[in-house]
Design a protein around this motif. Structure first.
Motif, PDB file in Angstrom:
ATOM      1  N   TYR A  88     -31.642  59.164  36.752  1.00  0.00           N
ATOM      2  CA  TYR A  88     -31.298  58.715  35.396  1.00  0.00           C
ATOM      3  C   TYR A  88     -30.066  57.817  35.352  1.00  0.00           C
ATOM      4  N   ASP A  89     -29.112  58.070  36.232  1.00  0.00           N
ATOM      5  CA  ASP A  89     -27.856  57.311  36.203  1.00  0.00           C
ATOM      6  C   ASP A  89     -28.120  55.889  36.689  1.00  0.00           C
ATOM      7  N   PRO A  90     -27.609  54.865  35.968  1.00  0.00           N
ATOM      8  CA  PRO A  90     -27.854  53.486  36.401  1.00  0.00           C
ATOM      9  C   PRO A  90     -27.361  53.200  37.824  1.00  0.00           C
ATOM     10  N   ALA A  91     -26.386  53.980  38.291  1.00  0.00           N
ATOM     11  CA  ALA A  91     -25.883  53.799  39.666  1.00  0.00           C
ATOM     12  C   ALA A  91     -26.586  54.719  40.660  1.00  0.00           C
ATOM     13  N   GLY A  92     -27.530  55.543  40.181  1.00  0.00           N
ATOM     14  CA  GLY A  92     -28.216  56.502  41.052  1.00  0.00           C
ATOM     15  C   GLY A  92     -29.131  55.822  42.057  1.00  0.00           C
ATOM     16  N   GLU A  93     -29.242  56.415  43.253  1.00  0.00           N
ATOM     17  CA  GLU A  93     -30.013  55.753  44.329  1.00  0.00           C
ATOM     18  C   GLU A  93     -31.509  55.700  44.048  1.00  0.00           C
ATOM     19  N   LYS A  94     -32.012  56.579  43.152  1.00  0.00           N
ATOM     20  CA  LYS A  94     -33.450  56.557  42.835  1.00  0.00           C
ATOM     21  C   LYS A  94     -33.748  55.874  41.497  1.00  0.00           C
ATOM     22  N   HIS A  95     -32.703  55.362  40.846  1.00  0.00           N
ATOM     23  CA  HIS A  95     -32.852  54.929  39.450  1.00  0.00           C
ATOM     24  C   HIS A  95     -33.883  53.815  39.262  1.00  0.00           C
ATOM     25  N   VAL A 149     -39.005  54.826  20.271  1.00  0.00           N
ATOM     26  CA  VAL A 149     -37.978  55.495  21.066  1.00  0.00           C
ATOM     27  C   VAL A 149     -37.114  56.408  20.206  1.00  0.00           C
ATOM     28  N   ILE A 150     -36.859  57.616  20.739  1.00  0.00           N
ATOM     29  CA  ILE A 150     -35.868  58.518  20.138  1.00  0.00           C
ATOM     30  C   ILE A 150     -34.707  58.618  21.118  1.00  0.00           C
ATOM     31  N   LEU A 151     -33.522  58.205  20.660  1.00  0.00           N
ATOM     32  CA  LEU A 151     -32.316  58.255  21.489  1.00  0.00           C
ATOM     33  C   LEU A 151     -31.385  59.306  20.920  1.00  0.00           C
ATOM     34  N   GLN A 152     -31.177  60.393  21.643  1.00  0.00           N
ATOM     35  CA  GLN A 152     -30.275  61.449  21.183  1.00  0.00           C
ATOM     36  C   GLN A 152     -29.019  61.432  22.049  1.00  0.00           C
ATOM     37  N   SER A 153     -27.909  61.022  21.425  1.00  0.00           N
ATOM     38  CA  SER A 153     -26.618  60.918  22.129  1.00  0.00           C
ATOM     39  C   SER A 153     -26.753  60.176  23.459  1.00  0.00           C
ATOM     40  N   PRO A 154     -27.366  58.980  23.460  1.00  0.00           N
ATOM     41  CA  PRO A 154     -27.589  58.300  24.733  1.00  0.00           C
ATOM     42  C   PRO A 154     -26.295  57.851  25.397  1.00  0.00           C
ATOM     43  N   TYR A 155     -26.307  57.851  26.723  1.00  0.00           N
ATOM     44  CA  TYR A 155     -25.222  57.252  27.497  1.00  0.00           C
ATOM     45  C   TYR A 155     -25.352  55.742  27.344  1.00  0.00           C
ATOM     46  N   VAL A 156     -24.261  55.093  26.916  1.00  0.00           N
ATOM     47  CA  VAL A 156     -24.303  53.644  26.665  1.00  0.00           C
ATOM     48  C   VAL A 156     -23.223  52.950  27.498  1.00  0.00           C
ATOM     49  N   PRO A 157     -23.559  52.514  28.712  1.00  0.00           N
ATOM     50  CA  PRO A 157     -22.576  51.775  29.507  1.00  0.00           C
ATOM     51  C   PRO A 157     -22.430  50.343  28.981  1.00  0.00           C
ATOM     52  N   GLU A 158     -21.382  49.667  29.426  1.00  0.00           N
ATOM     53  CA  GLU A 158     -21.120  48.281  28.994  1.00  0.00           C
ATOM     54  C   GLU A 158     -22.301  47.359  29.305  1.00  0.00           C
ATOM     55  N   SER A 159     -22.978  47.622  30.431  1.00  0.00           N
ATOM     56  CA  SER A 159     -24.113  46.771  30.829  1.00  0.00           C
ATOM     57  C   SER A 159     -25.237  46.818  29.789  1.00  0.00           C
ATOM     58  N   LEU A 160     -25.421  47.979  29.165  1.00  0.00           N
ATOM     59  CA  LEU A 160     -26.466  48.120  28.142  1.00  0.00           C
ATOM     60  C   LEU A 160     -26.077  47.355  26.878  1.00  0.00           C
ATOM     61  N   ILE A 161     -24.799  47.423  26.515  1.00  0.00           N
ATOM     62  CA  ILE A 161     -24.306  46.678  25.348  1.00  0.00           C
ATOM     63  C   ILE A 161     -24.520  45.179  25.572  1.00  0.00           C
ATOM     64  N   GLU A 162     -24.222  44.714  26.792  1.00  0.00           N
ATOM     65  CA  GLU A 162     -24.404  43.282  27.111  1.00  0.00           C
ATOM     66  C   GLU A 162     -25.878  42.887  27.027  1.00  0.00           C
ATOM     67  N   THR A 163     -26.768  43.779  27.483  1.00  0.00           N
ATOM     68  CA  THR A 163     -28.211  43.500  27.407  1.00  0.00           C
ATOM     69  C   THR A 163     -28.649  43.324  25.958  1.00  0.00           C
ATOM     70  N   VAL A 164     -28.201  44.229  25.096  1.00  0.00           N
ATOM     71  CA  VAL A 164     -28.590  44.160  23.683  1.00  0.00           C
ATOM     72  C   VAL A 164     -27.972  42.933  23.010  1.00  0.00           C
ATOM     73  N   GLU A 165     -26.732  42.598  23.395  1.00  0.00           N
ATOM     74  CA  GLU A 165     -26.071  41.404  22.825  1.00  0.00           C
ATOM     75  C   GLU A 165     -26.868  40.126  23.118  1.00  0.00           C
ATOM     76  N   ALA A 166     -27.533  40.106  24.264  1.00  0.00           N
ATOM     77  CA  ALA A 166     -28.275  38.902  24.684  1.00  0.00           C
ATOM     78  C   ALA A 166     -29.654  38.781  24.014  1.00  0.00           C
ATOM     79  N   ILE A 167     -30.093  39.846  23.356  1.00  0.00           N
ATOM     80  CA  ILE A 167     -31.431  39.832  22.738  1.00  0.00           C
ATOM     81  C   ILE A 167     -31.378  39.101  21.401  1.00  0.00           C
ATOM     82  N   GLU A 168     -32.320  38.180  21.232  1.00  0.00           N
ATOM     83  CA  GLU A 168     -32.353  37.438  19.967  1.00  0.00           C
ATOM     84  C   GLU A 168     -33.343  38.048  18.982  1.00  0.00           C
ATOM     85  N   GLN A 169     -34.456  38.534  19.488  1.00  0.00           N
ATOM     86  CA  GLN A 169     -35.381  39.224  18.584  1.00  0.00           C
ATOM     87  C   GLN A 169     -36.111  40.343  19.324  1.00  0.00           C
ATOM     88  N   MET A 170     -36.330  41.442  18.604  1.00  0.00           N
ATOM     89  CA  MET A 170     -36.896  42.628  19.236  1.00  0.00           C
ATOM     90  C   MET A 170     -37.678  43.422  18.202  1.00  0.00           C
TER      91      MET A 170
END
Length: 243
Positions: A88-95, A149-170
């Motif tokens: 689950y962790d973005p840095a995890g070896e199986k992620h 999607v149901i997000l309950q207290s999701p872990y939000v790293p900076e990389s995820l914020i940057e991904t969403v910032e780059a989205i123009e329409q969804m």
């Protein structure tokens, strides 16, 4: 009046990406018939959602009260804390392979096994904490596969914020997003205190600017199953409203 209960069975799927067998829990609604097409909701932390979150029990009640569409719920189990972090962790070896498993192995397997709605809106995801991160990442990468999607207290790293910032329409996504008002001080099992609340509010502000079917709520309390369990009722009703 007694609530009709759906059935929960164990299942397994072998993942070539992960080179291991993954245990699944499959909930079928009480009036299930293979003749009807059903939406599917896939839960990370499957066992926890069924046991601690009472996901199947809550769905039974909402379906019986006609407040929720009938749907199939699939819990994806991990093998404990270390395995969960690796997947689950973005840095995890199986992620990265876990993400591929979800999109390219589990989804086709479920579409083949059940009479499903083959559109993106037919396949939903739910996750808490790191599992919420996984659910959110999958929906951003594959919005035509995972449309709800149901997000309950999701872990939000900076990389995820940057991904969403780059989205123009969804506009294809339906998102229910919740976080506790005390989650600016969350201490994880490793003893590290993190602020979950601020990055979640940042993501909320970004998602508000997109043409989404989006619901955001802040519940009273911290990063605990007792809060997520209560929050399942509005979450399921938002995603699978029967009216």
């Amino acid at each position: 009046m007694a609530i009709l209960k759906g059935s929960i069975t164990d299942d397994k799927i072998y993942s070539n990406y992960l080179d291991e067998e993954i245990d699944l829990l499959i909930y079928l609604p009480s009036r299930f018939t293979p003749l009807v097409k059903y939406p599917i909701l896939i839960a990370q932390d499957g066992r926890d959602y069924f046991q601690l979150g009472k996901l199947a029990k809550t769905a039974d009640r909402l379906m019986e009260e006609d407040q929720m569409q009938s749907c199939i719920i699939v819990g994806v189990n991990h093998k404990g804390i270390t395995d969960r972090k690796a997947k689950y962790d973005p840095a995890g070896e199986k992620h990265e392979n876990y993400i591929r498993f979800m999109a390219f192995e589990l989804t086709p397997y479920l579409n083949e096994k059940f009479n499903t709605l083959q559109l993106g809106a037919g396949m939903g995801l739910i996750g808490d904490s790191l599992g919420g991160y996984v659910a959110f990442k999958l929906s951003l990468l594959y919005p035509n596969t995972f449309g709800k999607v149901i997000l309950q207290s999701p872990y939000v790293p900076e990389s995820l914020i940057e991904t969403v910032e780059a989205i123009e329409q969804m506009q294809t996504l339906t998102i229910y997003h919740s976080i506790g008002d005390e989650e600016d001080q969350f201490t994880n099992p490793e003893g590290i205190t993190r602020d979950f609340l601020t990055p979640n509010r940042k993501i909320k502000n970004l998602l508000d600017q997109l043409a989404l079917d989006y619901e955001y709520t802040e519940f009273q309390g911290n990063h605990l199953w007792v809060n997520w369990q209560k929050d399942l009722v509005p979450a399921l009703m938002f995603l699978y409203n029967n009216h």
